[in-house]
Design an enzyme around this catalytic site. Structure first.
Site: not given
Ligand code: PMP
Length: 287
Positions: A33, A151, A183, A207
């Site tokens: 996603y 993701k 994170e 991520l």
């Molecule tokens: N880490 C995780 C585990 C996440 O789910 C997300 C957001 N989906 C992020 C970091 C941040 O990613 P982004 O800045 O691309 O939204």
């Protein structure tokens, strides 16, 4: 207002969008996603999200389902059809429905992926009241699988993490593995010590946030010092500031970790500056 959503090439009323019970997204969390934010009816960092989507699919040996241009067109059409000013577009692609349950991947020539996109309106994203007061986080053990760089829609543990935070009166949880913060449940985590911004470096353990990439780039351009390294919860509690980044929260200050105030316990100036820079700069390239 009910939404018009996108499902496999068609724009339909949300109540008419139906997916098979055999869909591998439903049975096996076999899907990926993206969430792209929309401000003033425009997409923030669409390119970054499209590139990460292609990478996630490639890592899972999923065939490309839709071209980048076509994907942009769908995003824009959904914004128009739903008159979305501020909020997000959620996109999910699963390996499709082989009309039975089997661990083995179906033949991609026979089973086409399921592509779903829908809008989520949120008029308070830019002027989010949380940005003024900051977030409280708790720490939890990171119990996710080892490919967090992909993701996928396996969000059960992050969802449990948010529930654990809620049960303790906090806003979110930071996950810890081998004594180091990985994170947040749905965001990347940062601390600031003096004038140094510290965040874990990229690997399969986290991520690769699209907002993280932009914020670190803007921080560099503003001559701020960034150190990409691991940090502990104790270090976070002893930091001057802390914050998170994600597509839907942009840059959001963290003011307490496991009940201990970070810095003075109110949002700090560097996080506030990064939030302002991020919003200003990313709006310039919104499409
Ligand atoms: N880490 C995780 C585990 C996440 O789910 C997300 C957001 N989906 C992020 C970091 C941040 O990613 P982004 O800045 O691309 O939204």
């Amino acid at each position: 207002m009910t939404r018009i959503v996108y499902l496999n090439g068609e724009y339909v009323h949300e109540s008419e969008a139906k997916v098979s019970i055999f869909d591998r997204g439903f049975l096996m969390a076999d899907g990926v996603y993206e969430v792209t934010s929309v401000i003033g009816g425009k997409l923030i960092d669409f390119n970054g999200h499209a590139i990460r989507l292609a990478r996630s699919m490639n890592e899972l040996m999923m065939q490309p389902a839709i071209t980048k241009d076509a994907l942009l067109e769908v995003h824009r059409e959904l914004i128009a059809l739903n008159d979305l000013q501020e909020g997000m577009i959620y996109l999910q692609i699963t390996r499709g429905s082989p009309n039975d349950r089997d661990f083995v991947f179906p033949d991609p020539e026979k089973v086409k992926p399921t592509v779903v996109l829908f809008t989520q309106s949120n008029p308070n994203m830019v002027y989010n009241p949380k940005a003024k007061v900051g977030m409280k986080v708790i720490s939890i053990s990171d119990e996710r699988w080892g490919r967090r760089d992909i993701k996928t829609v396996q969000l059960l543990y992050p969802s449990m993490g948010k529930m654990m935070a809620k049960a303790e009166g906090a806003d979110d949880a930071w996950m810890v593995e081998d004594g180091m913060v990985t994170e947040g449940t749905s965001n990347n985590a940062y601390i600031i010590k003096g004038d140094v911004i510290i965040t874990r470096k990229l690997s399969n353990d986290i991520l690769h946030g699209i907002t993280r990439a932009a914020v670190l780039r803007f921080a560099g351009e503003a001559k701020m010092t960034v150190e990409e390294r691991n940090f502990t919860i104790a270090e976070a509690q002893d930091a001057d500031e802390a914050f998170i980044t994600s597509a839907s929260t942009f840059v959001m200050p963290v003011v307490s970790v496991d009940g201990v105030d970070v810095g003075t316990g109110i949002p700090g100036p560097i996080a506030a500056r990064l939030r302002a820079i991020y919003l200003e700069e990313s709006l310039k390239t919104a499409i």
